[in-house]
Design a protein around this motif. Structure first.
Motif, PDB file in Angstrom:
ATOM      1  N   ALA A 143       0.906  -0.901   0.123  1.00 30.61           N
ATOM      2  CA  ALA A 143      -0.163   0.048   0.315  1.00 30.61           C
ATOM      3  C   ALA A 143       0.460   0.813   0.204  1.00 30.61           C
ATOM      4  N   PRO A 144       1.641   1.611  -1.156  1.00 25.39           N
ATOM      5  CA  PRO A 144       2.853   2.314  -1.028  1.00 25.39           C
ATOM      6  C   PRO A 144       2.110   4.017  -1.052  1.00 25.39           C
ATOM      7  N   ALA A 145       2.430   5.164  -1.220  1.00 22.30           N
ATOM      8  CA  ALA A 145       2.174   6.191  -0.404  1.00 22.30           C
ATOM      9  C   ALA A 145       1.834   6.367  -1.949  1.00 22.30           C
ATOM     10  N   ALA A 146       0.823   7.603  -2.056  1.00 23.91           N
ATOM     11  CA  ALA A 146       0.355   8.364  -3.125  1.00 23.91           C
ATOM     12  C   ALA A 146       0.845   8.436  -4.075  1.00 23.91           C
ATOM     13  N   GLU A 147       1.512   8.787  -5.412  1.00 26.29           N
ATOM     14  CA  GLU A 147       2.155   9.793  -6.250  1.00 26.29           C
ATOM     15  C   GLU A 147       2.254  10.564  -6.177  1.00 26.29           C
ATOM     16  N   GLU A 148       1.555  11.543  -5.213  1.00 24.41           N
ATOM     17  CA  GLU A 148       0.961  13.049  -5.355  1.00 24.41           C
ATOM     18  C   GLU A 148       1.403  13.306  -3.807  1.00 24.41           C
ATOM     19  N   ALA A 149       1.888  12.011  -3.483  1.00 22.62           N
ATOM     20  CA  ALA A 149       2.142  13.232  -2.409  1.00 22.62           C
ATOM     21  C   ALA A 149       4.120  13.609  -2.529  1.00 22.62           C
ATOM     22  N   GLY A 150       4.527  12.982  -3.750  1.00 23.25           N
ATOM     23  CA  GLY A 150       5.997  13.358  -3.773  1.00 23.25           C
ATOM     24  C   GLY A 150       6.603  12.606  -2.969  1.00 23.25           C
ATOM     25  N   LEU A 151       8.060  12.013  -4.017  1.00 24.46           N
ATOM     26  CA  LEU A 151       9.133  11.172  -3.307  1.00 24.46           C
ATOM     27  C   LEU A 151       9.207  11.206  -1.987  1.00 24.46           C
ATOM     28  N   GLY A 152      10.051  12.467  -2.185  1.00 23.00           N
ATOM     29  CA  GLY A 152      11.138  12.601  -0.379  1.00 23.00           C
ATOM     30  C   GLY A 152      12.497  12.403  -0.400  1.00 23.00           C
ATOM     31  N   MET A 153      12.322  11.524  -2.045  1.00 25.64           N
ATOM     32  CA  MET A 153      14.235  11.538  -2.586  1.00 25.64           C
ATOM     33  C   MET A 153      14.888  12.471  -2.938  1.00 25.64           C
ATOM     34  N   ALA A 154      16.181  12.154  -2.275  1.00 22.13           N
ATOM     35  CA  ALA A 154      17.322  13.988  -3.061  1.00 22.13           C
ATOM     36  C   ALA A 154      18.277  12.197  -4.144  1.00 22.13           C
ATOM     37  N   LEU A 155      18.788  13.285  -5.061  1.00 23.24           N
ATOM     38  CA  LEU A 155      19.469  12.434  -6.310  1.00 23.24           C
ATOM     39  C   LEU A 155      21.351  11.352  -5.165  1.00 23.24           C
ATOM     40  N   PRO A 156      20.773  10.216  -5.959  1.00 22.34           N
ATOM     41  CA  PRO A 156      22.008   9.809  -4.786  1.00 22.34           C
ATOM     42  C   PRO A 156      23.388  10.171  -4.463  1.00 22.34           C
ATOM     43  N   TRP A 157      23.848  11.523  -4.228  1.00 27.64           N
ATOM     44  CA  TRP A 157      25.055  11.272  -4.264  1.00 27.64           C
ATOM     45  C   TRP A 157      24.611  12.681  -3.215  1.00 27.64           C
ATOM     46  N   ILE A 178      13.287  14.580  -7.722  1.00 27.91           N
ATOM     47  CA  ILE A 178      14.178  14.136  -7.224  1.00 27.91           C
ATOM     48  C   ILE A 178      15.083  14.995  -6.833  1.00 27.91           C
ATOM     49  N   GLY A 179      15.732  15.023  -5.568  1.00 24.50           N
ATOM     50  CA  GLY A 179      16.939  16.145  -5.484  1.00 24.50           C
ATOM     51  C   GLY A 179      16.556  17.791  -5.754  1.00 24.50           C
ATOM     52  N   GLY A 180      15.812  17.883  -6.166  1.00 24.89           N
ATOM     53  CA  GLY A 180      15.195  18.934  -6.699  1.00 24.89           C
ATOM     54  C   GLY A 180      15.342  19.671  -7.803  1.00 24.89           C
ATOM     55  N   TRP A 181      15.045  18.574  -8.825  1.00 20.87           N
ATOM     56  CA  TRP A 181      15.222  18.386 -10.147  1.00 20.87           C
ATOM     57  C   TRP A 181      13.408  17.604 -10.366  1.00 20.87           C
ATOM     58  N   THR A 182      13.171  18.210 -11.112  1.00 17.75           N
ATOM     59  CA  THR A 182      12.139  17.086 -12.137  1.00 17.75           C
ATOM     60  C   THR A 182      12.227  16.682 -13.663  1.00 17.75           C
ATOM     61  N   PHE A 183      12.320  15.763 -13.450  1.00 16.46           N
ATOM     62  CA  PHE A 183      12.542  14.407 -14.731  1.00 16.46           C
ATOM     63  C   PHE A 183      11.722  14.339 -16.237  1.00 16.46           C
ATOM     64  N   TYR A 184      12.571  14.354 -16.832  1.00 17.69           N
ATOM     65  CA  TYR A 184      11.182  14.366 -18.052  1.00 17.69           C
ATOM     66  C   TYR A 184      12.314  13.200 -18.698  1.00 17.69           C
ATOM     67  N   GLU A 185      11.572  12.343 -18.917  1.00 16.66           N
ATOM     68  CA  GLU A 185      11.929  11.852 -19.960  1.00 16.66           C
ATOM     69  C   GLU A 185      11.181  11.564 -22.448  1.00 16.66           C
ATOM     70  N   GLY A 186      12.239  11.736 -23.140  1.00 14.67           N
ATOM     71  CA  GLY A 186      12.141  12.355 -24.324  1.00 14.67           C
ATOM     72  C   GLY A 186      11.012  10.759 -25.361  1.00 14.67           C
ATOM     73  N   SER A 187      11.278  11.661 -26.330  1.00 13.33           N
ATOM     74  CA  SER A 187      11.023  10.631 -27.693  1.00 13.33           C
ATOM     75  C   SER A 187      11.483   9.558 -27.859  1.00 13.33           C
ATOM     76  N   ARG A 188      12.794   9.504 -27.393  1.00 10.31           N
ATOM     77  CA  ARG A 188      13.662   8.347 -26.833  1.00 10.31           C
ATOM     78  C   ARG A 188      14.523   7.445 -25.964  1.00 10.31           C
ATOM     79  N   PRO A 189      15.244   6.407 -25.433  1.00 13.86           N
ATOM     80  CA  PRO A 189      15.485   6.332 -24.755  1.00 13.86           C
ATOM     81  C   PRO A 189      17.046   7.186 -24.853  1.00 13.86           C
ATOM     82  N   TYR A 190      16.787   7.095 -22.989  1.00 14.50           N
ATOM     83  CA  TYR A 190      18.707   7.675 -22.769  1.00 14.50           C
ATOM     84  C   TYR A 190      18.702   9.445 -23.564  1.00 14.50           C
ATOM     85  N   SER A 191      17.825   9.917 -23.355  1.00 19.89           N
ATOM     86  CA  SER A 191      17.592  11.258 -23.816  1.00 19.89           C
ATOM     87  C   SER A 191      16.409  12.521 -22.717  1.00 19.89           C
ATOM     88  N   GLY A 192      15.431  12.589 -22.605  1.00 19.72           N
ATOM     89  CA  GLY A 192      15.301  14.222 -21.927  1.00 19.72           C
ATOM     90  C   GLY A 192      15.638  15.019 -21.463  1.00 19.72           C
TER      91      GLY A 192
END
Length: 408
Positions: free
Chosen positions: A148-162, A284-298
């Motif tokens: 029963a994971p928390a709702a996605e709208e609650a935010g992840l509460g995650m930093a970047l992994p460094w 995550i870590g203060g940045w909002t990530f967006y995917e691109g039209s192909r992998p390894y982009s965005g």
């Protein structure tokens, strides 16, 4: 696939049942998994995650079978009727990605194994009823929360992994094996090479027959993050509590569960319960990530600044609840509330949140006036940190006035 799921209950073929283990007995660690249990676990994993495995292991001619599943026992009761462990489908050498894995609990009753995998309600039930020697009390709720994971709208509460304040680069947003869907992964590299926990959680290891392992963190909100390819890892054992920002390992090209890799990096993955979740639109870590039209982009975006991926200069600003973004609780008398693409009922419904969910409000706007569960009328609409909109009439902020700046 349904037939394989039913195979989770299989007759035991070996062993004589011993007497009940004494309360709080020392667990049997690193246990060998008997064939009947291994078969039950592998069958269940292939059934429950078959679609995700097929997408992730995008390798011509590869058809995962029970022999491709590594089942590792972590703890067992003295009578061997309870086993807690991990399972993973090894990746073919042509696949560039992170393997599909799942923790499991097995309980043998009258010679038959019941197996449940993380993320399911059955798993939560077994976790809560297993002896403390198999699932210690301080691990139960974190493991059970994957059902029963928390709702996605609650935010992840995650930093970047460094390290916070340090700048790294990214090869872009992609799937577990590059082109596979959803795009739930990001490759990161650079900085001081020290990979840190994105959020506090319980640590578990997979493919432990190798020198360095696949590391998974189960967080208190039911979400999990994966860290693949790392080396020189922490020596913490399975089930250990890891603090946010604690050292996990260094970037590398390690392949304990198979696959391929080039250039030292960490393959960071995001799962909600037992489901891979796209990082698109997530902060995550203060940045909002967006995917691109192909992998390894965005691209990554913060306060109007955009970094195209692949690219560098991504500074870790810490967890997305480290700032002053206001949070509030959804209220609708036990029901759900629609999320929309804009501030009004004429906009598309893009999701829902449940009564009691906590959301984070990025900015506000005036729109359609709605009547809330207390008969309260309000024309304020809240734009959440995920980009979706909710009527403030259904959000308990402590006031009928906006609690965040107007959206620009």
């Amino acid at each position: 696939m349904a037939g394989l799921a039913a195979a989770a209950l299989l007759g035991a073929t070996t062993g004589v049942l011993a007497g009940a283990a004494p309360a709080m007995a020392e667990p049997v660690r690193g246990v060998a998994v008997e064939p009947a249990l291994a078969s039950a676990v592998s069958g269940r994993l292939l059934a429950d995650q078959g679609e995700q495995i097929a997408a992730t292991y995008d390798a011509p001619g590869f058809r995962p079978a029970a022999g491709d599943v590594l089942v590792e026992g972590k703890r067992a009761s003295r009578d061997r009727n309870w086993v807690f462990g991990g399972s993973v489908v090894r990746m073919p050498g042509t696949a560039h990605g992170s393997p599909v894995s799942a923790l499991f609990v097995g309980h043998r009753v009258d010679g038959r194994w019941r197996v449940e995998l993380e993320g399911g309600t059955g798993f939560a039930a077994l976790v809560r009823s297993a002896p403390a020697e198999v699932v210690p009390d301080d691990e139960r709720e974190a493991l059970a929360s994957t059902a029963a994971p928390a709702a996605e709208e609650a935010g992840l509460g995650m930093a970047l992994p460094w390290k916070r304040g340090q700048s790294w680069g990214s090869a872009g947003v992609h799937g577990d094996s590059g082109s596979s869907r959803p795009y739930n992964s990001i490759d990161f590299s650079g900085g001081d090479s020290r990979v840190l926990a994105a959020r506090a959680g319980k640590l578990y290891r997979f493919c432990t027959n190798a020198r360095w392992h696949l590391i998974k963190l189960v967080h208190d909100n039911g979400w999990t993050t994966g860290y693949y390819h790392t080396r020189n890892q922490t020596d913490k054992r399975d089930g250990a509590q890891v603090a946010a920002g604690e050292f996990l390992g260094q970037t590398g090209n390690e392949l304990p569960c198979g696959g391929r890799s080039s250039g030292a990096h960490v393959h960071f993955t995001l799962w909600k319960g037992n489901r891979a979740v796209a990082v698109n639109g997530r902060t995550i870590g203060g940045w909002t990530f967006y995917e691109g039209s192909r992998p390894y982009s965005g691209y990554a975006e913060r306060n109007g600044r955009r970094i195209n991926l692949p690219g560098g200069g991504i500074v870790n600003y810490g967890a997305d609840n480290d700032d002053n973004t206001p949070s509030a609780t959804v209220r609708n008398k036990g029901g759900t509330v629609n999320l929309r693409s804009g501030p009004g009922v004429s906009y598309d419904v893009v999701g829902t949140v449940r009564d009691g969910d906590v959301v984070r409000i990025a900015c506000t706007a005036r729109g359609d006036e709605l009547t809330g569960p207390w008969g309260n009328k309000n024309d304020v609409w809240d734009r959440l940190t995920t980009g979706n909109w909710i009527s403030d009439a259904f959000v308990d902020t402590g006031t009928n006035e906006p609690v965040a700046p107007a959206c620009g």
